[in-house]
Motif scaffolding. Structure first.
Motif, PDB file in Angstrom:
ATOM      1  N   ASN A  37      -5.916  16.048  54.261  1.00  0.00           N
ATOM      2  CA  ASN A  37      -7.346  15.731  54.153  1.00  0.00           C
ATOM      3  C   ASN A  37      -7.617  14.333  53.608  1.00  0.00           C
ATOM      4  O   ASN A  37      -8.624  13.712  53.972  1.00  0.00           O
ATOM      5  CB  ASN A  37      -8.043  16.766  53.272  1.00  0.00           C
ATOM      6  N   ASP A 115      -2.308  19.588  52.701  1.00  0.00           N
ATOM      7  CA  ASP A 115      -3.353  20.466  52.181  1.00  0.00           C
ATOM      8  C   ASP A 115      -3.269  21.856  52.800  1.00  0.00           C
ATOM      9  O   ASP A 115      -3.765  22.822  52.218  1.00  0.00           O
ATOM     10  CB  ASP A 115      -4.731  19.851  52.459  1.00  0.00           C
ATOM     11  N   GLU A 116      -2.671  21.950  53.978  1.00  0.00           N
ATOM     12  CA  GLU A 116      -2.474  23.247  54.624  1.00  0.00           C
ATOM     13  C   GLU A 116      -1.315  23.128  55.598  1.00  0.00           C
ATOM     14  O   GLU A 116      -1.146  22.095  56.254  1.00  0.00           O
ATOM     15  CB  GLU A 116      -3.739  23.693  55.353  1.00  0.00           C
TER      16      GLU A 116
END
Length: 261
Positions: A37, A115-116
């Protein structure tokens, strides 16, 4: 323990039992997606397109690998998405694949920075064509029903770039609007010249129905074949073995299972 965490751990157990009941020599393909992000995270991922090659090249049990960027929107566009990056890798068996994704420093480092992250585990059932001059996947006959995945990869001839990417918005909308598709993304090794499409479907029937429909996807396939737009191409189908992590806040496979229940 939250319900989601319980389901995630149960899914991991099911994956382990599912794969261990079959021959340990069945080749397993992993596609790991990572989302960043922040601008700093995206800059780090960009540098890893060079640095991570050394780690992957040094893994003797990783028979084939590719580091890829992605496209914006549904992913099937010529505009790069600097937030999403992918690692495709081929392993000799499910246990090796699972251990590598969980424990190898390279994959742990990517998950820690991202972030993921989400990884899907696959077994090829059919392969046609070549990728970087070789056939990277060993196909075995599908052993049972279940989720299936499709991967197409092409090297676009420079003289055909405008025609190919001119069709991509219609293809992207068609895939995105299909009610049966569980997951889809477009990735590639080199922007504009290399394109990989990956999608997951409930079964072979729904995947075949989309491919046969007389829409923008079918018309583009006919144009590619008639015009020789690709200098190299590969088409592969897979049985989906399981996954790890989340994408968009949940596992796409879990999300589908809850919706279908």
């Amino acid at each position: 323990m939250s319900l989601f965490l319980f389901m995630s751990r149960a899914h991991d157990v099911i994956f382990t039992l599912h794969t261990r009941t079959r021959s340990r020599v069945i080749q397993t393909v992993t596609l790991s997606l990572h989302r960043f992000n922040s601008p700093l995270g995206r800059a780090w991922a960009f540098t890893q397109m060079g640095f991570s090659r050394l780690s992957l090249a040094g893994m003797p049990d990783c028979g084939f690998w590719k580091l890829c960027g992605s496209g914006t929107g549904e992913g099937f566009t010529p505009v790069p998405n600097t937030a999403v990056w992918a690692i495709l890798a081929v392993w000799p068996d499910p246990d090796t694949a699972r251990t590598a994704i969980e424990d190898r420093p390279l994959f742990r480092r990517w998950r820690r920075r991202a972030d993921e992250s989400w990884t899907v585990f696959l077994s090829a059932t059919s392969v046609r064509g070549r990728w970087s001059g070789r056939t990277p996947f060993d196909a075995v006959a599908a052993q049972d029903a279940g989720l299936v995945a499709a991967l197409t990869r092409g090297t676009i001839r420079p003289t055909r770039l405008a025609r190919f990417w001119g069709r991509s918005p219609d293809i992207s909308r068609a895939i995105g609007q299909d009610p049966n598709v569980i997951f889809k993304i477009g990735i590639g090794e080199i922007p504009w010249l290399h394109q990989v499409t990956f999608s997951i479907w409930p079964d072979t029937q729904s995947m075949a129905a989309f491919a046969r429909a007389d829409g923008p996807h079918a018309r583009a396939v006919r144009a590619v074949r008639a015009g020789g737009w690709f200098s190299e191409e590969l088409y592969a189908r897979f049985r989906v073995l399981g996954d790890r992590g989340t994408w968009g806040g949940a596992s796409p496979l879990h999300r589908y299972e809850r919706h279908a229940a």
